[in-house]
Enzyme design. Structure first.
Site, short mmCIF file in Angstrom:
data_model
loop_
_atom_site.label_atom_id
_atom_site.label_comp_id
_atom_site.label_asym_id
_atom_site.label_seq_id
_atom_site.Cartn_x
_atom_site.Cartn_y
_atom_site.Cartn_z
N THR A 12 -15.68 4.24 0.27
CA THR A 12 -17.09 4.56 0.07
C THR A 12 -17.68 5.39 1.21
O THR A 12 -18.81 5.87 1.10
CB THR A 12 -17.93 3.28 -0.07
N THR A 25 -16.47 0.73 3.11
CA THR A 25 -15.02 0.80 3.20
C THR A 25 -14.62 2.26 3.37
O THR A 25 -15.44 3.16 3.16
CB THR A 25 -14.34 0.25 1.93
N ASP A 48 0.87 -1.18 0.00
CA ASP A 48 0.00 0.00 0.00
C ASP A 48 0.90 1.22 0.00
O ASP A 48 2.10 1.12 0.30
CB ASP A 48 -0.91 0.01 1.24
N ASP A 52 3.60 2.00 -4.88
CA ASP A 52 2.73 2.74 -5.79
C ASP A 52 2.50 1.84 -6.99
O ASP A 52 3.45 1.53 -7.73
CB ASP A 52 3.40 4.05 -6.21
N VAL A 53 1.27 1.37 -7.18
CA VAL A 53 1.02 0.37 -8.22
C VAL A 53 1.21 0.92 -9.63
O VAL A 53 1.23 0.17 -10.60
CB VAL A 53 -0.40 -0.24 -8.09
N TYR A 81 -14.04 6.11 -13.41
CA TYR A 81 -14.07 4.92 -12.56
C TYR A 81 -14.73 3.77 -13.31
O TYR A 81 -14.23 2.64 -13.34
CB TYR A 81 -14.82 5.23 -11.27
N LYS A 105 -12.82 0.26 -14.39
CA LYS A 105 -13.26 -1.04 -13.89
C LYS A 105 -13.76 -1.93 -15.03
O LYS A 105 -13.63 -3.16 -14.96
CB LYS A 105 -14.35 -0.85 -12.83
#
Length: 266
Positions: free
Chosen positions: A209, A206, A40, A66-67, A171, A175
């Site tokens: 959200t 989460t 993370d 950092d992805v 978003y 996705k």
């Protein structure tokens, strides 16, 4: 561990592991016998989750990541394989909604700017983390999984990757990209016994959200759209990831697991 577990002997990488679905998935995997490298950008929370897992008898390490960083992905894959001798599972969970992170309460139905107001910079940020990060992670782990004789890659998409809504258009696009990317990767690497599937959560409580659910009108509309009458929990999603990671799903690849309380059945 009191029993060998459904993931005994397996090694997993879980991104977004500092909170929410990622943290719960890391916990569940460790409880079921996996050695887990959770990553993370939030070093404090990520380290805390890894230490909690170890206190509870599990095996875990934390690495800041950092992805979006291509070179970092090579290091993460090498770290997992180097620590435990193999790599069996990747859960690409790290993601963002595109909402202004300074907002504690979502102002309207849209999480993030409406399409006409969205900047290219905002679009690129969401796509880079949610879609490109999944590509980079999937690509990075393939050699190690080939050496292990197979593996399971689990990419967190969303119901927003299946249907449209008031959510941020970037978003949705990111996705949707995860969903179709997973199918293509599954076909390409089936001969190597590397399974690739996407998971599509509905409205889950989460940290991501929370600003939306803090708006009573947003929460009401989402609840009314969910036939089972409650928001999901991180464990609801982690349990689905556990199934896909386990040998019980040995004949499951290129598909999507929808966990949404019935929302997309409407």
């Amino acid at each position: 561990m009191q029993h060998p577990g459904r993931l005994a002997g397996k090694v997993a990488i879980v991104t977004g592991g500092a909170s929410g679905i990622g943290a719960e998935t890391a916990r569940v995997f460790a409880q079921q016998g996996a050695s887990v490298l959770l990553t993370d950008m939030n070093t404090a929370l990520g380290t805390e989750v890894a230490e909690e897992i170890k206190r509870n008898g599990g095996t875990a390490l934390f690495a800041a990541q950092d992805v979006r960083d291509e070179a970092a992905w090579a290091q993460i894959a090498a770290q997992a394989e180097g620590a435990w001798g193999r790599l069996d599972i990747l859960c690409n969970i790290a993601g963002i909604s595109g909402r202004d992170p300074r907002l504690n309460i979502q102002a309207g139905q849209t999480a993030g700017p409406r399409l006409a107001e969205q900047t290219l910079e905002q679009w690129n940020q969401v796509m880079a983390i949610n879609a490109t990060g999944v590509f980079l992670g999937t690509r990075a782990v393939i050699p190690a999984m080939q050496r292990a004789g197979g593996g399971s890659i689990i990419n967190i998409s969303s119901i927003c990757g299946i249907v449209g809504s008031h959510a941020n258009a970037a978003y949705h696009a990111s996705k949707g990209a995860v969903r179709i990317f997973s199918k293509a990767a599954a076909i390409q690497y089936a001969p190597d016994r590397i399974r690739v599937n996407s998971v599509h959560p509905g409205f889950v409580d989460t940290p991501m959200t929370q600003p939306g659910h803090a708006n009573p009108e947003v929460a009401r509309r989402r609840m009314e759209a969910t036939p089972l009458g409650r928001f999901g929990t991180p464990y609801d999603i982690a349990a689905g990831c556990l199934y896909l990671a386990s040998d019980e799903a040995a004949w499951v690849t290129g598909t999507e697991l929808v966990i949404d309380g019935g929302m997309t059945a409407n």
